[in-house]
Scaffold this motif. Sequence first.
Motif, mmCIF file in Angstrom:
data_model
loop_
_atom_site.group_PDB
_atom_site.id
_atom_site.type_symbol
_atom_site.label_atom_id
_atom_site.label_comp_id
_atom_site.label_asym_id
_atom_site.label_seq_id
_atom_site.Cartn_x
_atom_site.Cartn_y
_atom_site.Cartn_z
ATOM 1 N N ARG A 156 6.436 -3.156 2.395
ATOM 2 C CA ARG A 156 5.064 -3.638 2.554
ATOM 3 C C ARG A 156 4.366 -3.550 1.212
ATOM 4 N NH1 ARG A 156 5.178 -0.190 8.056
ATOM 5 N NH2 ARG A 156 6.640 -1.614 9.074
ATOM 6 N N SER A 158 13.048 -3.145 4.445
ATOM 7 C CA SER A 158 11.737 -3.669 4.815
ATOM 8 C C SER A 158 10.689 -3.009 3.931
ATOM 9 C CB SER A 158 11.432 -3.376 6.284
ATOM 10 O OG SER A 158 10.129 -3.808 6.629
ATOM 11 N N GLN A 166 -0.201 -3.314 7.568
ATOM 12 C CA GLN A 166 -0.672 -3.047 6.211
ATOM 13 C C GLN A 166 -1.544 -1.799 6.128
ATOM 14 O OE1 GLN A 166 1.645 -4.966 4.671
ATOM 15 N NE2 GLN A 166 0.113 -5.165 3.076
ATOM 16 N N GLY A 187 6.201 -7.489 3.995
ATOM 17 C CA GLY A 187 4.865 -7.631 4.549
ATOM 18 C C GLY A 187 3.825 -7.624 3.443
ATOM 19 N N THR A 188 2.858 -8.539 3.503
ATOM 20 C CA THR A 188 1.799 -8.613 2.496
ATOM 21 C C THR A 188 0.450 -8.761 3.176
ATOM 22 O OG1 THR A 188 1.762 -11.021 2.217
ATOM 23 C CG2 THR A 188 3.433 -9.800 0.964
ATOM 24 N N ASP A 189 -0.593 -8.782 2.347
ATOM 25 C CA ASP A 189 -1.952 -8.892 2.880
ATOM 26 C C ASP A 189 -2.421 -10.334 3.011
ATOM 27 O OD1 ASP A 189 -2.187 -9.579 0.245
ATOM 28 O OD2 ASP A 189 -3.656 -8.043 -0.266
ATOM 29 N N ASN A 199 0.908 -4.415 -1.325
ATOM 30 C CA ASN A 199 -0.542 -4.591 -1.315
ATOM 31 C C ASN A 199 -1.067 -4.278 -2.710
ATOM 32 O OD1 ASN A 199 -3.505 -3.793 -0.678
ATOM 33 N ND2 ASN A 199 -2.773 -4.652 1.247
ATOM 34 N N LYS A 210 9.164 0.915 5.273
ATOM 35 C CA LYS A 210 8.603 1.010 6.619
ATOM 36 C C LYS A 210 8.428 2.457 7.076
ATOM 37 C CE LYS A 210 12.976 0.591 9.168
ATOM 38 N NZ LYS A 210 13.727 -0.257 10.133
#
Length: 250
Positions: free
Chosen positions: A88, A86, A180, A147-149, A90, A109
């Motif tokens: 993230r 996982s 985020q 996960g993104t913005d 940005n 994560k």
Amino acid sequence: MILSAIVEKLKRQSKDDFKGRQFEAWLIIQAVSWYLRYPLSYRDLKEMFLERGFEVDHSTINRWVLIYAPLMEKRLPRFRKPHCGSVRINETYVRIKGQWRYLYRAIDKHGNPVDFLLTAKRDLNAAKRFFRKMLKDAPLLSPDKIGTDGAGTFPPAIGDAVGSGLLAPDPVHYVTKHLQQGIESDHFRVKKNMPKVGGFRSFKSARKSIAGFEAMLWLKKGFDFTGQWSVREQNDLLAVLFGIEKVNEA
């Protein structure tokens, strides 16, 4: 056994790292690690070394950082364990020659830095390049959650990575402001030591310096080593990277 093999290989690679240098290797790596670890200017370091009886010009320390910081980034990943499935992602801003440029970054994560890419533009091509860089050498066990913005460039970039075989089919892509926050806080950790007035002087020097800032974050995280991970132990690993006995001997 594996760790010993890595150490021996690094000794062979580093035998010419300091060839022709006026100062001893441990002092050079000490200066570079201080610059990357703490919010110090090159002139601050010049004064600190002068207090210890070493006359080192601030421009010399700058050259050391641009040479040895990228080597830290290149060699430290050998001690890193695979990241969890996982990530993230940005982007943040970096000032170079008076203009804002873009720094793509990813963490897992658990907050461990994964990779970065400095770009002139914030567009689909840049997002695709970041995914290729992040995934091609160490595929993160093919992250199944991303996960993104919410930037519109990320869905097609993810699709491109899947089509290229860098990502497993159908990864979960989610947009959440709460999750985020972790990577936005991590941006601060890598940017706090960057030049405060005017930013970097060139794209090349920015890329090399940021490589060192990112490497120092990896080092601080401890690579999942058990027990307390002190600054002295971090320095000992830096010494291993460059085949020297000690870093902090001043």
